[in-house]
Design a protein around this motif. Structure first.
Motif, PDB file in Angstrom:
ATOM      1  N   SER A   1      -1.409   6.728   7.576  1.00 35.31           N
ATOM      2  CA  SER A   1      -2.383   6.667   6.580  1.00 35.31           C
ATOM      3  C   SER A   1      -3.836   6.745   7.056  1.00 35.31           C
ATOM      4  CB  SER A   1      -2.343   5.182   5.837  1.00 35.31           C
ATOM      5  OG  SER A   1      -3.621   4.881   4.925  1.00 35.31           O
ATOM      6  N   ALA A   2      -4.458   7.988   6.177  1.00 31.48           N
ATOM      7  CA  ALA A   2      -5.622   8.098   6.959  1.00 31.48           C
ATOM      8  C   ALA A   2      -6.951   7.436   5.940  1.00 31.48           C
ATOM      9  CB  ALA A   2      -5.927   9.666   6.893  1.00 31.48           C
ATOM     10  N   ILE A   3      -6.469   6.152   5.001  1.00 24.03           N
ATOM     11  CA  ILE A   3      -7.398   6.131   4.115  1.00 24.03           C
ATOM     12  C   ILE A   3      -8.775   5.626   5.007  1.00 24.03           C
ATOM     13  CG2 ILE A   3      -6.447   3.498   4.190  1.00 24.03           C
ATOM     14  CD1 ILE A   3      -7.022   3.512   1.067  1.00 24.03           C
TER      15      ILE A   3
ATOM     16  N   HIS B   1       0.975  -1.184   0.136  1.00 18.52           N
ATOM     17  CA  HIS B   1      -0.069   0.047  -0.065  1.00 18.52           C
ATOM     18  C   HIS B   1       0.949   1.556   0.058  1.00 18.52           C
ATOM     19  CE1 HIS B   1      -3.187   2.807   0.591  1.00 18.52           C
ATOM     20  NE2 HIS B   1      -2.857   3.046   1.778  1.00 18.52           N
ATOM     21  N   ASP B   2       0.504   2.129  -0.753  1.00 16.62           N
ATOM     22  CA  ASP B   2       1.175   3.341  -1.029  1.00 16.62           C
ATOM     23  C   ASP B   2       0.247   4.582  -0.378  1.00 16.62           C
ATOM     24  OD1 ASP B   2       2.123   5.774  -1.700  1.00 16.62           O
ATOM     25  OD2 ASP B   2       1.621   5.888  -3.760  1.00 16.62           O
ATOM     26  N   PRO B   3       0.428   5.204   0.860  1.00 19.00           N
ATOM     27  CA  PRO B   3      -0.278   6.117   1.597  1.00 19.00           C
ATOM     28  C   PRO B   3      -0.683   7.215   0.568  1.00 19.00           C
ATOM     29  CG  PRO B   3       1.619   5.544   2.841  1.00 19.00           C
ATOM     30  CD  PRO B   3       1.987   4.874   1.615  1.00 19.00           C
ATOM     31  N   HIS B   4       0.156   7.414  -0.529  1.00 13.48           N
ATOM     32  CA  HIS B   4      -0.376   8.795  -1.084  1.00 13.48           C
ATOM     33  C   HIS B   4      -1.483   8.472  -2.147  1.00 13.48           C
ATOM     34  CE1 HIS B   4       2.883  10.840   0.744  1.00 13.48           C
ATOM     35  NE2 HIS B   4       3.769  10.081   0.373  1.00 13.48           N
TER      36      HIS B   4
ATOM     37  N   LYS C   1       1.025   3.731  10.566  1.00 18.17           N
ATOM     38  CA  LYS C   1       1.893   4.246   9.281  1.00 18.17           C
ATOM     39  C   LYS C   1       1.479   5.695   8.780  1.00 18.17           C
ATOM     40  CE  LYS C   1       3.056   1.698   5.731  1.00 18.17           C
ATOM     41  NZ  LYS C   1       2.844   0.562   4.629  1.00 18.17           N
TER      42      LYS C   1
ATOM     43  N   ARG D   1      -7.755  14.903   1.430  1.00 14.19           N
ATOM     44  CA  ARG D   1      -6.466  15.000   0.656  1.00 14.19           C
ATOM     45  C   ARG D   1      -6.439  16.702   0.317  1.00 14.19           C
ATOM     46  NH1 ARG D   1      -3.627  10.668  -0.382  1.00 14.19           N
ATOM     47  NH2 ARG D   1      -4.771   8.650   0.044  1.00 14.19           N
TER      48      ARG D   1
ATOM     49  N   LEU E   1      -2.537   0.561   9.798  1.00 10.81           N
ATOM     50  CA  LEU E   1      -2.641   1.780   9.007  1.00 10.81           C
ATOM     51  C   LEU E   1      -2.519   3.210   9.566  1.00 10.81           C
ATOM     52  CD1 LEU E   1      -5.172   0.418   6.635  1.00 10.81           C
ATOM     53  CD2 LEU E   1      -2.666   0.739   6.003  1.00 10.81           C
TER      54      LEU E   1
ATOM     55  N   ASP F   1     -11.966  10.948   1.158  1.00  8.11           N
ATOM     56  CA  ASP F   1     -10.594  10.896   1.231  1.00  8.11           C
ATOM     57  C   ASP F   1     -10.219  11.972   0.290  1.00  8.11           C
ATOM     58  OD1 ASP F   1      -8.102   9.500   1.126  1.00  8.11           O
ATOM     59  OD2 ASP F   1      -8.110   9.320  -0.887  1.00  8.11           O
TER      60      ASP F   1
ATOM     61  N   CYS G   1     -10.353   4.254  -1.121  1.00  4.30           N
ATOM     62  CA  CYS G   1     -10.677   3.698  -0.002  1.00  4.30           C
ATOM     63  C   CYS G   1     -10.514   2.199   0.190  1.00  4.30           C
ATOM     64  CB  CYS G   1     -12.297   4.240   0.525  1.00  4.30           C
ATOM     65  SG  CYS G   1     -13.244   3.394  -0.843  1.00  4.30           S
TER      66      CYS G   1
END
Lengths: 208, 608
Positions: free
Chosen positions: A76-78, A45-48, A74, A128, A71, A124, A52
């Motif tokens: 990540s706010a997905i 997984h790429d946080p950028h 890490k 973002r 997550l 998201d 979702c």
């Protein structure tokens, strides 16, 4: 900012279910990436990447809640939409407390899932965008000299130039120059606008 | 009538009477050759007495010589039959001595007719008359025949042979028989010989009175024979009594006794036995007729057990059902053994049968109760597993719904991708079948059916159980590891009940690890060949283990460590395994947790 197309990430240890859910999402022309285990997802997984996550709760090894925690760690706010076989209330409460977007019971209806997924993608996107704006403010803030920063903290605290000059041990004229530079660097037209930006970036006000 | 005539005639008559009686006895039991030999001896003595009388009354020397010559014939008969009698009746004496007696006496008889006028005289020249019992008796005078010594020798040999046999009998412990038969034969033969020597060598002036000595022998032998006959009668009485006792005992115990003569195929049965099998008293039963009474389902099994017993001589034992003419079915337990054929008789199989319908009935009831309890406990267990089972159903249902709705959406596209839709439909079919499998397995577990006794692969059963409990394990963070030995022997049993045992053991293992940290929640299911022929299955956990004094009590009914447990799970498991001919036990692991092991014999049949 040219954001790539958002992707729906699906994680389920049951190949049949994974395939079905992915197909359903693809049938509405969504980008889908499917993973057979939480570990696999975590590794790739790429946080950028925007999108979702549709996540099965009960999986061997790492379960859904544990993946959620990993997550978060890490950074990540997905947005996560949980799927569960059995409306497990304690588990869903825990998941929602940790910021899960939704908690759906299998077998899941397409409308419900798609609604949740679109909500997740929207959330998201907003998040973002907000983050991008914040990053911009921080970038502007970073261009200020320490003196200009001090002046700005006084301005947003609502002090007059005279007071600021007294506090900083200088003349009113110098403060005026600094103030104009701040307004320029922060790309704002009014003090009210500056206050709003500073508030979003969490800049403390002088004397508070 | 003179005394001489009376005495000799009476001797002859007595001997003939005894001979006649014993001859009749021999006619009834032809195998008793001693009886015939006694008859010959007694007859020989009677003829001998006649010849002696003839000699006493002889008027001319020629008459005397002729009488003496013919006397040798009964002498040969008496000597030879005596030797034979000793061998056959006393079962003693050296064979070569007996044959020597026979040979010498035969030689004497031959010489008697070939050399001189008779064995004793080459020629009788004149007669002397001596007073005897108030009368005059004729004695021969003439040239002695040296061949006489052969006759004397044969008699001496007879005495030696008899004495030797008598000693053997004495040593054997039959002292009475030794004295009465052996002793009297030896004594009278010896004294008779002595008298003959004295008379023939003219040392005393007396006629030959050998027949009296022979009479002594015959009387002693006759006494012995009659005692024998009496004993046989006694034995037959005893036998009858013992048979009556046995019949009484068998009757009291409910046993029917049977005897199957293999050659004639006839089956004799006691009254009880005939009643047991629904035959009329006195009805002639053949093996085929008997087989017809056996329940068709059991016929082949019984026949092969009987064949095995007949071929190997091993004990025969079987339990089977019979169908009486009125249609009632009874359970019979039979035991028997083939008896090797006694001399001259055909081989037979003897045995006893008993009605065990009541026992079977209660066994059946026990099995039914066990079955019901097993079912109850299974339903209870499935209740606990409901979550896991719902999840197992939910997965295929989720896949089906998602696939179907995806297909609807794909078809709504402007140019639908039909190959995608085809794939979707194939997946829907597969998932639906999977859901059907789960329901089928569930229904089997919930069903209250007859116990099956079918060949099973234990590893398959383990895999099926893991599929059923998998979700439950995953949800609670347990991992199940399997170490399944390949090439295990096939066992016979009830699949559902064995699944029940395994599910129970797996759930117990999980309960034992409920307090364990996430990393320690692991259970291992192993299968391995058991000692002897069979399979051993074990379920090991890493839980808290069992108190050493609880390793056995956990199998007792209503023992539970759980707050809501019925406490029947393990006791039902044990009764299931026991009914399969195996054993279930628990041990603590060396490091952590406990292991439950159960064995199943290979190819074993469960009790019906």
């Amino acid at each position: 900012m040219n954001n790539p197309e958002p992707t729906v990430f699906v994680v389920d240890d049951e190949p049949g279910v994974l395939k079905g859910l992915s197909r359903l999402l693809r049938s509405t022309r969504l980008n889908v990436a499917s993973f057979g285990s939480p570990q696999e997802f975590l590794e790739q997984h790429d946080p950028h990447a925007p999108g979702c996550l549709v996540l099965d709760v009960a999986m061997p090894g790492l379960n859904g809640l544990e993946l959620q925690a990993a997550l978060a760690q890490k950074g990540s706010a997905i947005p996560i939409i949980f799927l569960t076989g059995q409306g497990d209330i304690p588990m869903s409460v825990q998941a929602m407390k940790r910021g899960a977007l939704d908690f759906l019971t299998k077998p899941v209806n397409d409308e419900d899932l798609l609604k949740a997924v679109h909500a997740g993608i929207a959330k998201d996107r907003v998040a973002r965008q907000a983050k991008a704006e914040l990053d911009e403010i921080h970038q502007r803030l970073a261009t200020l000299t320490p003196r200009e920063r001090e002046v700005m903290e006084h301005v947003i605290a609502g002090q007059l130039n005279k007071q600021t000059a007294a506090d900083l041990g200088t003349v009113e004229k110098t403060i005026k120059v600094h103030r104009a530079r701040v307004m320029e660097k922060m790309k704002v037209q009014s003090v009210a606008e500056l206050v709003r930006l500073a508030e979003r970036a969490g800049v403390r006000r002088s004397g508070q | 009538m003179s005394w001489v005539t009376i005495l000799w005639s009476m001797t002859a008559a007595a001997c003939l009477t005894l001979a006649a009686i014993q001859f009749l006895v021999w006619c009834h039991r032809r195998t008793m050759w001693a009886d015939l030999l006694f008859t010959l001896t007694a007859t020989g003595v009677a003829v001998y007495a006649g010849c002696e009388l003839w000699m006493i009354r002889a008027v001319t020397p020629a008459q005397f010589a002729t009488a003496l010559r013919w006397l040798q014939v009964p002498t040969w008969v008496v000597v030879v039959s005596l030797a034979g009698f000793v061998r056959l009746h006393l079962h003693a004496g050296r064979r070569w001595l007996a044959w020597s007696v026979f040979a010498l006496r035969s030689l004497a008889l031959l010489l008697n007719f070939l050399v001189g006028q008779n064995l004793n005289y080459r020629e009788v020249t004149r007669l002397r008359h001596v007073p005897f019992l108030g009368e005059s008796a004729s004695l021969g005078v003439g040239v002695s025949n040296p061949c006489m010594i052969v006759g004397q020798l044969s008699l001496l040999l007879l005495v030696i042979f008899t004495v030797d046999a008598t000693i053997t009998v004495w040593r054997r412990g039959d002292r009475r028989q030794a004295v009465l038969t052996g002793g009297s034969i030896a004594f009278f033969a010896l004294t008779g010989m002595a008298q003959a020597v004295l008379v023939l060598w003219r040392l005393v002036d007396l006629p030959l009175t050998e027949s009296f000595f022979f009479l002594g022998i015959v009387v002693a032998m006759g006494f012995e024979m009659s005692r024998e006959t009496l004993r046989a009668a006694q034995l037959s009485d005893d036998l009858r009594e013992s048979e009556a006792r046995m019949t009484l005992a068998a009757e009291a115990a409910g046993f029917g006794i049977w005897m199957w003569t293999l050659a004639t195929n006839q089956v004799w049965g006691s009254e009880r036995w005939l009643r047991l099998f629904g035959f009329e008293p006195g009805e002639a039963v053949t093996f085929e007729k008997l087989t017809q009474r056996i329940h068709p389902d059991d016929r082949e099994r019984v026949a092969s057990a009987v064949r095995h017993a007949v071929e190997t001589g091993a004990d025969y034992a079987s339990e089977y059902r019979i169908m009486l003419p009125d249609g009632t079915v009874r359970w019979i337990a039979a035991r028997g053994r083939k008896h090797p054929a006694p001399r001259g008789k055909p081989a037979r199989m003897l045995g006893a049968s008993i009605d065990i319908t009541d026992r079977k009935q209660s066994e059946l009831e026990t099995a039914q109760q066990r079955n019901q309890l097993a079912h109850l406990s299974r339903v209870n267990m499935l209740g606990e597993l409901a979550g896991s089972l719902a999840h197992e159903l939910n997965q295929p249902l989720t896949a089906i719904l998602s696939n179907a709705q995806a297909a609807q959406r794909f078809l709504a596209h402007d140019s639908p991708d039909l190959s995608e839709v085809r794939d979707i439909l194939a997946d829907i079919v597969a998932e639906d079948k999977r859901a059907g499998e789960v329901i089928h397995r569930l229904r089997l577990l919930l069903k209250k059916g007859e116990i099956q006794n079918l060949p099973l692969a234990v590893n398959e059963v383990v895999q099926e159980v893991l599929q059923l409990v998998r979700s439950d394990l995953v949800n609670q963070g347990f991992t199940a590891q399997t170490e399944l030995a390949p090439d295990l022997p096939v066992v016979h049993g009830d699949r559902v009940q064995l699944q029940q045992v395994l599910i129970n053991l797996v759930m117990n293992a999980c309960d034992a690890m409920a307090g364990s940290p996430a990393g320690g929640r692991k259970l291992i299911i192993r299968t391995a060949p058991a000692e002897g022929e069979g399979v051993c299955v074990s379920v090991a956990d890493r839980g808290v283990g069992l108190a050493p004094d609880k390793l056995e009590t956990i199998f007792e009914p209503f023992f539970s460590t759980k707050a809501h447990g019925m406490g029947l799970g393990l006791s039902v498991c044990r009764s299931i395994i026991t009914a399969h001919g195996g054993k279930l036990r628990a041990t603590n692991n060396p490091k952590r947790g406990a292991t439950f092991h159960f064995t199943l014999p290979a190819g074993a049949e469960t009790k019906p």
